[in-house]
Write an enzyme that holds these catalytic residues in place. Sequence first.
Site, PDB file in Angstrom:
ATOM      1  N   HIS B 113      -4.655  44.894   4.242  1.00  0.00           N
ATOM      2  CA  HIS B 113      -5.492  45.882   3.556  1.00  0.00           C
ATOM      3  C   HIS B 113      -5.104  47.322   3.877  1.00  0.00           C
ATOM      4  CE1 HIS B 113      -9.174  47.166   1.468  1.00  0.00           C
ATOM      5  NE2 HIS B 113      -9.172  48.157   2.348  1.00  0.00           N
ATOM      6  N   GLY B 159      -6.848  57.244 -10.088  1.00  0.00           N
ATOM      7  CA  GLY B 159      -7.528  56.200 -10.840  1.00  0.00           C
ATOM      8  C   GLY B 159      -7.633  54.855 -10.130  1.00  0.00           C
ATOM      9  N   HIS B 164      -7.019  48.419  -1.595  1.00  0.00           N
ATOM     10  CA  HIS B 164      -5.968  47.470  -1.196  1.00  0.00           C
ATOM     11  C   HIS B 164      -4.756  47.630  -2.133  1.00  0.00           C
ATOM     12  CE1 HIS B 164      -5.214  43.378   0.786  1.00  0.00           C
ATOM     13  NE2 HIS B 164      -4.116  43.664   0.114  1.00  0.00           N
ATOM     14  N   HIS B 166      -1.971  47.692  -4.678  1.00  0.00           N
ATOM     15  CA  HIS B 166      -1.760  46.837  -5.844  1.00  0.00           C
ATOM     16  C   HIS B 166      -1.155  47.621  -7.002  1.00  0.00           C
ATOM     17  CE1 HIS B 166      -5.571  48.808  -6.829  1.00  0.00           C
ATOM     18  NE2 HIS B 166      -5.375  48.480  -8.098  1.00  0.00           N
TER      19      HIS B 166
END
Lengths: 331, 331
Positions: B113, B159, B164, B166
């Site tokens: 994370h 945005g 985490h 991605h």
Amino acid sequence: MPELRRDPVVGRWVIIDSEHSQGPADFPKDNNTPTHQAICPFCPGREHQTPPEVDAVRPLKSLANTAGWLVRTVPNKFPVLIAEGSLQKEGIGIYDQMTGIGAHEVLIEGPDHEKSLTEFTKDEMQAVISQYRGRFRQLAQDRRFKYVVIFKNYGSSAGATVEHTHSQIIALPMVPKTVLEELKGAEHYHQYRGRCVFCDMIAQEYQDKERIVAENNSFLAFCPYAPRYAFETWIIPKGHSADFSSIDETAQANLAQILQDVLKRVKKVLNNASYNYYFHTAPIGYANTACYHWHIEIIPKLTRSVGFEWGTGLHIVPTMPQDAARFLREA
Amino acid sequence: MPELRRDPVVGRWVIIDSEHSQGPADFPKDNNTPTHQAICPFCPGREHQTPPEVDAVRPLKSLANTAGWLVRTVPNKFPVLIAEGSLQKEGIGIYDQMTGIGAHEVLIEGPDHEKSLTEFTKDEMQAVISQYRGRFRQLAQDRRFKYVVIFKNYGSSAGATVEHTHSQIIALPMVPKTVLEELKGAEHYHQYRGRCVFCDMIAQEYQDKERIVAENNSFLAFCPYAPRYAFETWIIPKGHSADFSSIDETAQANLAQILQDVLKRVKKVLNNASYNYYFHTAPIGYANTACYHWHIEIIPKLTRSVGFEWGTGLHIVPTMPQDAARFLREA
């Protein structure tokens, strides 16, 4: 199921979230209430804090750069383009460059620091439109310029850095991209159908009815079928007209009326949200006047554009245009 | 004097503030430090909180939807387009509409994370690139889709709604606007000169040198001559290649290296600012491969677009590209 919709002028597709259409209460609040300011350079009595005015509406014939004005236009203290100099073009290998020649003016819409356009009297509102037109015509006489943009940022989220009500005017040595796209799309449409695409759009809006926000004798206000933003609203002359600066006295009064009417609706429905509006009109000296149709685009600042929009030009619109129009119409 | 610069591919002009070029310290701070979160749905052990995975890199052959993955791709829980259904097109008077068919996936780049791409090992970074390519190739087989966009939003100003690390992948039933513009510009250039405009741009960048940020055997990273944003940086294959998904193992490793290298420089110079990046590659089945050249555009989120940019498509860039490149190169 989301809907993909295509703008009939420039051919841009947008994604409309038709299943979870967001209403006014679903966006973050952003209430723009002006505060009393002791140091605002746009307030009467501080005329010396701006560059000398280039134009003003002075009903009582007061002297330039003194109080007594209704509307006042000054050069921007921090211009993005410079008025002095000649337009030089140069190739740098495969790249092209031009000197940053242009004009950048600030149009102070009224003397009262705490009064916004929605609170203006009819005469005050008409003075703003009249000054828009006057500055446009003046700047259009400079042979270095190809285009004049009139725009307004209301509220800090929309980019306003001074609270006192004002618009900006920028004269450019070339036609900007979004206008070029509209011109090309409108010319293409005209070539195939022999009609103005914007006139056809107006006819379609009257037939569909659901996206109409307001109207008067000269203008229609509606939420476009394929907007880029939630609650995006356009004001367009009902009769064919390519050039904003050619509007007569009656149309000016009607424009003042409908612009203020729409801004009041936007303010009420969206809780005094920030917004931008800008004029799209034909370039200076544009000959294909049968193809193009000037209009104002009003964009409330409710969402933020992110990587996907920048990377694709594909906007995701969280509110159905007919829902936005209904909220605004019924306000 | 400000400079007007023209992008050689799409013809867009931008205004560069060459007199007051802003350095990294002149932008608002926006430090994105991940916090420990007890409820992140992208963390290992919570695989059931996302829709079932569509692909993953699992070095130890662990079962789907359990821990043990290095990269994991799942359908987006809140997709902007829907995968199930058929593509229906309809005319509504002068307007066009399509059903919102597409795919919207989330690519979870790693299990940790608190680890961002800049802290990944070489193998972890390569697994991300390999998964980008794998998902692209898989989605490209669906005959309803015309285009696949891979993009990343880093930091909340860019945005990102989940902290985490991605990326996102969206498959579209049409080619989006900005890519169409690049294709048209590149085809036009090729028609007149018989060469790829991007290949010419690479040659020009090597000649001018001042805008180069980094390079390796397969890729060049540079700040484009006419960017839209301060510190905008592109990564482009040195050899001509239209389609990202055709890259071989060596190029994948080199892409992993240069992407991480540039992101580290951006992080260091811009104080861990938010950014977006996205891939521009040829549409699925695009035949004019001699004209187009895929690349990644990285856009740090330092300024806000306002009415003027929206209304004109004319961006005002506060940092000279060669200054941005120097800061990034010397980081």
